[in-house]
Scaffold this motif. Sequence first.
Motif, PDB file in Angstrom:
ATOM      1  N   MET A 173     -69.377 -24.876  49.263  1.00 51.62           N
ATOM      2  CA  MET A 173     -68.576 -24.373  48.138  1.00 51.62           C
ATOM      3  C   MET A 173     -68.346 -25.425  47.063  1.00 51.62           C
ATOM      4  SD  MET A 173     -65.646 -21.976  49.767  1.00 51.62           S
ATOM      5  CE  MET A 173     -65.905 -20.221  49.869  1.00 51.62           C
ATOM      6  N   GLN A 174     -68.026 -26.633  47.508  1.00 49.66           N
ATOM      7  CA  GLN A 174     -67.698 -27.672  46.532  1.00 49.66           C
ATOM      8  C   GLN A 174     -68.907 -28.123  45.717  1.00 49.66           C
ATOM      9  OE1 GLN A 174     -67.177 -27.841  49.805  1.00 49.66           O
ATOM     10  NE2 GLN A 174     -67.630 -29.850  50.661  1.00 49.66           N
ATOM     11  N   ASP A 221     -66.331 -19.306  43.470  1.00 47.77           N
ATOM     12  CA  ASP A 221     -64.882 -19.161  43.577  1.00 47.77           C
ATOM     13  C   ASP A 221     -64.583 -17.894  44.380  1.00 47.77           C
ATOM     14  OD1 ASP A 221     -65.318 -17.028  41.853  1.00 47.77           O
ATOM     15  OD2 ASP A 221     -64.635 -18.107  40.079  1.00 47.77           O
ATOM     16  N   SER A 222     -63.317 -17.508  44.436  1.00 45.25           N
ATOM     17  CA  SER A 222     -62.940 -16.385  45.303  1.00 45.25           C
ATOM     18  C   SER A 222     -63.597 -15.081  44.857  1.00 45.25           C
ATOM     19  CB  SER A 222     -61.420 -16.229  45.345  1.00 45.25           C
ATOM     20  OG  SER A 222     -60.900 -16.082  44.048  1.00 45.25           O
ATOM     21  N   HIS A 281     -67.332 -15.272  45.642  1.00 51.51           N
ATOM     22  CA  HIS A 281     -67.451 -15.221  47.097  1.00 51.51           C
ATOM     23  C   HIS A 281     -67.512 -13.764  47.563  1.00 51.51           C
ATOM     24  CE1 HIS A 281     -67.292 -17.040  51.055  1.00 51.51           C
ATOM     25  NE2 HIS A 281     -66.318 -16.217  51.428  1.00 51.51           N
ATOM     26  N   MET A 282     -66.664 -12.925  46.991  1.00 46.68           N
ATOM     27  CA  MET A 282     -66.675 -11.518  47.394  1.00 46.68           C
ATOM     28  C   MET A 282     -67.915 -10.799  46.861  1.00 46.68           C
ATOM     29  SD  MET A 282     -64.310 -11.582  49.453  1.00 46.68           S
ATOM     30  CE  MET A 282     -64.289  -9.907  50.080  1.00 46.68           C
ATOM     31  N   ILE A 338     -70.474 -11.639  49.409  1.00 45.41           N
ATOM     32  CA  ILE A 338     -70.291 -10.866  50.638  1.00 45.41           C
ATOM     33  C   ILE A 338     -70.806  -9.430  50.451  1.00 45.41           C
ATOM     34  CG2 ILE A 338     -68.569  -9.944  52.266  1.00 45.41           C
ATOM     35  CD1 ILE A 338     -69.098 -13.098  52.243  1.00 45.41           C
ATOM     36  N   LEU A 395     -69.576  -7.581  57.785  1.00 45.11           N
ATOM     37  CA  LEU A 395     -68.994  -8.862  58.181  1.00 45.11           C
ATOM     38  C   LEU A 395     -67.499  -8.701  58.462  1.00 45.11           C
ATOM     39  CD1 LEU A 395     -70.787 -10.873  55.379  1.00 45.11           C
ATOM     40  CD2 LEU A 395     -71.309 -11.047  57.828  1.00 45.11           C
ATOM     41  N   SER A 414     -63.559 -10.159  58.647  1.00 44.28           N
ATOM     42  CA  SER A 414     -62.770 -11.003  57.741  1.00 44.28           C
ATOM     43  C   SER A 414     -62.868 -12.468  58.132  1.00 44.28           C
ATOM     44  CB  SER A 414     -61.303 -10.560  57.738  1.00 44.28           C
ATOM     45  OG  SER A 414     -61.200  -9.244  57.272  1.00 44.28           O
ATOM     46  N   ASP A 415     -62.860 -12.747  59.435  1.00 42.75           N
ATOM     47  CA  ASP A 415     -62.972 -14.138  59.880  1.00 42.75           C
ATOM     48  C   ASP A 415     -64.335 -14.726  59.527  1.00 42.75           C
ATOM     49  OD1 ASP A 415     -60.462 -14.662  60.860  1.00 42.75           O
ATOM     50  OD2 ASP A 415     -60.895 -13.795  62.828  1.00 42.75           O
ATOM     51  N   ILE A 442     -66.142 -13.831  56.987  1.00 43.79           N
ATOM     52  CA  ILE A 442     -66.125 -14.056  55.531  1.00 43.79           C
ATOM     53  C   ILE A 442     -65.415 -15.359  55.201  1.00 43.79           C
ATOM     54  CG2 ILE A 442     -65.216 -13.166  53.343  1.00 43.79           C
ATOM     55  CD1 ILE A 442     -65.554 -10.322  54.562  1.00 43.79           C
ATOM     56  N   ALA A 443     -64.317 -15.605  55.912  1.00 42.06           N
ATOM     57  CA  ALA A 443     -63.549 -16.827  55.658  1.00 42.06           C
ATOM     58  C   ALA A 443     -64.314 -18.072  56.081  1.00 42.06           C
ATOM     59  CB  ALA A 443     -62.209 -16.746  56.381  1.00 42.06           C
ATOM     60  N   ASP A 444     -65.188 -17.921  57.075  1.00 47.37           N
ATOM     61  CA  ASP A 444     -65.957 -19.078  57.578  1.00 47.37           C
ATOM     62  C   ASP A 444     -67.214 -19.357  56.767  1.00 47.37           C
ATOM     63  OD1 ASP A 444     -64.194 -19.649  59.578  1.00 47.37           O
ATOM     64  OD2 ASP A 444     -65.172 -18.360  61.059  1.00 47.37           O
ATOM     65  N   THR A 453     -68.506 -20.875  54.252  1.00 51.07           N
ATOM     66  CA  THR A 453     -68.194 -21.868  53.220  1.00 51.07           C
ATOM     67  C   THR A 453     -69.387 -22.739  52.840  1.00 51.07           C
ATOM     68  OG1 THR A 453     -67.413 -23.348  54.945  1.00 51.07           O
ATOM     69  CG2 THR A 453     -65.759 -21.955  53.870  1.00 51.07           C
ATOM     70  N   PHE A 490     -62.369 -25.182  48.054  1.00 49.55           N
ATOM     71  CA  PHE A 490     -62.420 -25.460  46.614  1.00 49.55           C
ATOM     72  C   PHE A 490     -61.687 -26.760  46.281  1.00 49.55           C
ATOM     73  CE2 PHE A 490     -62.187 -20.604  46.359  1.00 49.55           C
ATOM     74  CZ  PHE A 490     -63.561 -20.486  46.493  1.00 49.55           C
ATOM     75  N   ARG A 539     -63.359 -30.154  45.861  1.00 53.39           N
ATOM     76  CA  ARG A 539     -64.249 -30.438  44.728  1.00 53.39           C
ATOM     77  C   ARG A 539     -63.786 -31.652  43.937  1.00 53.39           C
ATOM     78  NH1 ARG A 539     -65.266 -24.349  42.378  1.00 53.39           N
ATOM     79  NH2 ARG A 539     -66.821 -23.778  43.902  1.00 53.39           N
TER      80      ARG A 539
END
Lengths: 73, 224
Positions: free
Chosen positions: A25-26, A32-33, A36-37, A40, A51, A53-54, A56-58, A60, B220, B223
């Motif tokens: 992600m970085q 961004d959020s 990200h969706m 997904i 997928l 929720s867990d 999706i959160a993983d 990264t 995030f 970063r």
Amino acid sequence: MSLLQTIFEETFKISYEEANQDLAMQDVANWDSLTHMDLISAIEDKLAIRLSSDEIADMTSFDAIKRIVNEHQ
Amino acid sequence: MHNIIVFGTGKISESCSYYLTKKYNIFAYVCDNDFVTDEPFLGKPVIAIDSVAKSYPPNEYAAFVAVGYQELNTLRESKVEQLTTLGYQLVSYYPQHTPINGPIGHNSMIMDDAVIQPCVTVGNNVLVWGGAMVGHHSVLQDHCWISGGCAIGGGATIGERTFVGINATLGNAITVGRDAIIGSGAICNKCIAEGSVLITAETPTYRLNSHQFIRFSSEFNSRN
């Protein structure tokens, strides 16, 4: 190119070379959020998987995404 | 300092009273006959509208109607008419140094934290909540309801009884017809006809719960 790489390329507007690396992600400026969706949704639609929720959160990094997607196939 | 009575015994009345007491002495609250109880409101007696003129005669007391935007502001409008018919003078409230254009109408309130630019015209029975921004040379016609956080561009005209919701944005020099509803967060950059309704879609609930969201979004932060 794998379908997943195409999804990375289209979602994040990055090059084929970048989509082929293990970016986190970085490392991706517009990850961004919201994107990200988008990511997904694209994965679920194009790979016909659902997928949790867990999961999706993983998701990264590209490597994490590939691993989780592989577990569904 | 004027002695006044206030119509309304709800949250709107309580909110308006906060400002009214800076300028007026409130002696009693008034409500429709069916709603009278022995309970005081904000420490003052509650009087039925049918008997208020006897207890608090209009030649000694002025009045303010503090009710919400029910029935698109027509309830408040009708109560203003009712108290006027009884002989009451309706007072208004606005912060000192508000640069309004000419006298503010009767039974209007501009709350202290609203931003009113120069040369705004405010009609009768208009409520402007704190946090609203009303651009220069705008006209707020009678019975409007201007919610907190909205932004009205310069030279705009807001028609009678129109409701402007929280955080709505109205463009420069547009005219909103009377009896319109501008929903919270709506954007209006063109003139709209009377009776128009503008609403925006609600933000959908995110698929992740807060703990899951924090788990991935903490990435995030790394970063920087």
